[in-house]
Design an enzyme around this catalytic site. Structure first.
Site, short mmCIF file in Angstrom:
data_model
loop_
_atom_site.label_atom_id
_atom_site.label_comp_id
_atom_site.label_asym_id
_atom_site.label_seq_id
_atom_site.Cartn_x
_atom_site.Cartn_y
_atom_site.Cartn_z
N TYR A 153 1.19 -0.60 -5.77
CA TYR A 153 0.81 -0.36 -4.37
C TYR A 153 1.38 -1.46 -3.48
CZ TYR A 153 -2.45 0.17 -0.41
OH TYR A 153 -3.02 0.32 0.83
N1 LIG Z 1 -8.71 1.73 3.94
C1 LIG Z 1 -8.22 0.49 3.94
O1 LIG Z 1 -8.94 -0.51 4.07
C2 LIG Z 1 -6.74 0.28 3.81
C3 LIG Z 1 -6.26 -1.03 3.62
C4 LIG Z 1 -4.90 -1.25 3.60
C5 LIG Z 1 -4.03 -0.18 3.75
N2 LIG Z 1 -4.52 1.08 3.90
C6 LIG Z 1 -3.58 2.18 4.07
O2 LIG Z 1 -4.02 3.02 5.13
C7 LIG Z 1 -3.64 4.38 4.85
C8 LIG Z 1 -4.87 5.28 4.82
O3 LIG Z 1 -5.78 4.77 3.88
P1 LIG Z 1 -7.18 5.46 3.54
O4 LIG Z 1 -8.04 4.37 3.03
O5 LIG Z 1 -7.61 6.29 4.66
O6 LIG Z 1 -6.76 6.40 2.30
P2 LIG Z 1 -7.59 7.59 1.62
O7 LIG Z 1 -7.20 7.55 0.18
O8 LIG Z 1 -9.04 7.47 1.95
O9 LIG Z 1 -7.00 8.91 2.31
C9 LIG Z 1 -5.66 9.26 2.09
C10 LIG Z 1 -5.39 10.68 2.55
O10 LIG Z 1 -4.07 11.02 2.13
C11 LIG Z 1 -4.10 12.29 1.46
N3 LIG Z 1 -3.03 12.33 0.44
C12 LIG Z 1 -3.02 11.73 -0.76
N4 LIG Z 1 -1.90 12.05 -1.43
C13 LIG Z 1 -1.18 12.88 -0.64
C14 LIG Z 1 0.06 13.56 -0.79
N5 LIG Z 1 0.79 13.43 -1.90
N6 LIG Z 1 0.50 14.33 0.24
C15 LIG Z 1 -0.24 14.47 1.38
N7 LIG Z 1 -1.43 13.85 1.58
C16 LIG Z 1 -1.89 13.07 0.58
C17 LIG Z 1 -5.49 12.36 0.83
O11 LIG Z 1 -5.86 13.69 0.54
C18 LIG Z 1 -6.35 11.72 1.92
O12 LIG Z 1 -6.75 12.66 2.89
C19 LIG Z 1 -2.89 4.33 3.51
O13 LIG Z 1 -1.52 4.16 3.73
C20 LIG Z 1 -3.46 3.08 2.86
O14 LIG Z 1 -2.62 2.57 1.87
C21 LIG Z 1 -5.86 1.34 3.92
#
Ligand SMILES: NC(=O)c1ccc[n+]([C@@H]2O[C@H](COP(=O)([O-])OP(=O)(O)OC[C@H]3O[C@@H](n4cnc5c(N)ncnc54)[C@H](O)[C@@H]3O)[C@@H](O)[C@H]2O)c1
Length: 250
Positions: A153
């Site tokens: 990641y």
């Molecule tokens: N939540 C955090 O604190 C955090 C921290 C750092 C980075 N991020 C980044 O922010 C972004 C959103 O994070 P999140 O926590 O909301 O993630 P999450 O896992 O809660 O949600 C991700 C969404 O992407 C969809 N998804 C997964 N695989 C897919 C695919 N192959 N094609 C299409 N859709 C797909 C899932 O169904 C889901 O709706 C991501 O890039 C994550 O890496 C989040």
């Protein structure tokens, strides 16, 4: 409304931060194509609830499949006639120590993260050039800090930052801005990770000077909306640390 008359694609828009972005973009007047892997009927129901008559549509597509990039851009044009904003939010990964990491884990993280972002950026480029649009990609403190158990990641996220900087340089002359948000927010993705690595999760929570995890719609999405708006017209190649002060660069 900051995004009036803008058309946006939000990947992973059915859940977590992505859904927060969709809600905020609609509130700001944008029309939104939501792309996710949940079934088409469930996505249509979600859109009916979220959009309540405003301009939004759902498309079930797995962004890790290269051919889907062109289909996603084509669907946005079919629905809304143009494209102003691409938000590459979706990213799936599995955590493990380096010595337990498998090729399958590398393929999942790079397939849904780095390659999906890259393929969608390329597919969107001709349309964004026409509208002088912008791209918002997603980074992570896991990559910037090198957090343990996150090797695939962290690497994919830092690769996304690298290609974003290159595109920001190459496409500036085309009028396309490319920026990133590095969030901390309470989402299903984070909750899953917290269950597997509670001590590391607690460290992240304790390391937020503002004292809480962000809310997808009210803390993270406004920053994405700002980057997508004309208010950010002089910003490109930047990572905005939207993490409650966890990473300070001042
Ligand atoms: N939540 C955090 O604190 C955090 C921290 C750092 C980075 N991020 C980044 O922010 C972004 C959103 O994070 P999140 O926590 O909301 O993630 P999450 O896992 O809660 O949600 C991700 C969404 O992407 C969809 N998804 C997964 N695989 C897919 C695919 N192959 N094609 C299409 N859709 C797909 C899932 O169904 C889901 O709706 C991501 O890039 C994550 O890496 C989040």
């Amino acid at each position: 409304m900051r995004l009036e008359n803008k058309v946006a694609i939000v990947t992973g828009g059915a859940g977590g931060i992505g859904q927060g972005i969709v809600k905020k973009f609609l509130d700001e007047g944008a029309k939104v194509l939501v792309v996710d892997v949940i079934p088409q009927a469930d996505g249509d129901t979600l859109i009916a609830e979220l959009a309540t008559g405003r301009g939004a549509a759902y498309l079930q597509k797995d962004i890790s499949v290269e051919a889907n990039a062109a289909a996603i851009i084509a669907k946005a044009l079919e629905h809304f006639g143009k494209l102003d904003v691409l938000v590459n939010n979706a990213h799936a990964s599995k955590q493990a120590p380096i010595m337990d990491t498998t090729q399958e884990m590398w393929d999942l993280s790079f397939g849904t993260g780095m390659y999906a972002t890259y393929n969608l950026m390329r597919a969107a480029h001709p349309e964004l050039k026409k509208t002088q649009g912008s791209i918002v990609n997603f980074a992570s403190g896991a990559g910037i800090k090198g957090l343990p158990n996150q090797v695939t990641y962290a690497a994919a996220k830092e690769a996304i930052r690298a290609i974003s900087r290159v595109a920001a340089h190459e496409w500036a002359a085309d009028g396309i801005r490319v920026n990133l948000v590095s969030p901390v927010a309470l989402t299903p993705g984070i909750q899953q990770w917290a269950a597997a690595y509670p001590a590391e999760y607690q460290k992240v929570v304790d390391g937020v000077p503002l004292g809480r995890l962000g809310d997808p719609k009210d803390d993270i999405a406004p920053v994405v909306a700002f980057l997508a708006s004309d208010d950010a017209r002089y910003l490109t190649g930047q990572t905005l640390m939207t993490d409650g002060g966890s990473t300070m660069s001042a």
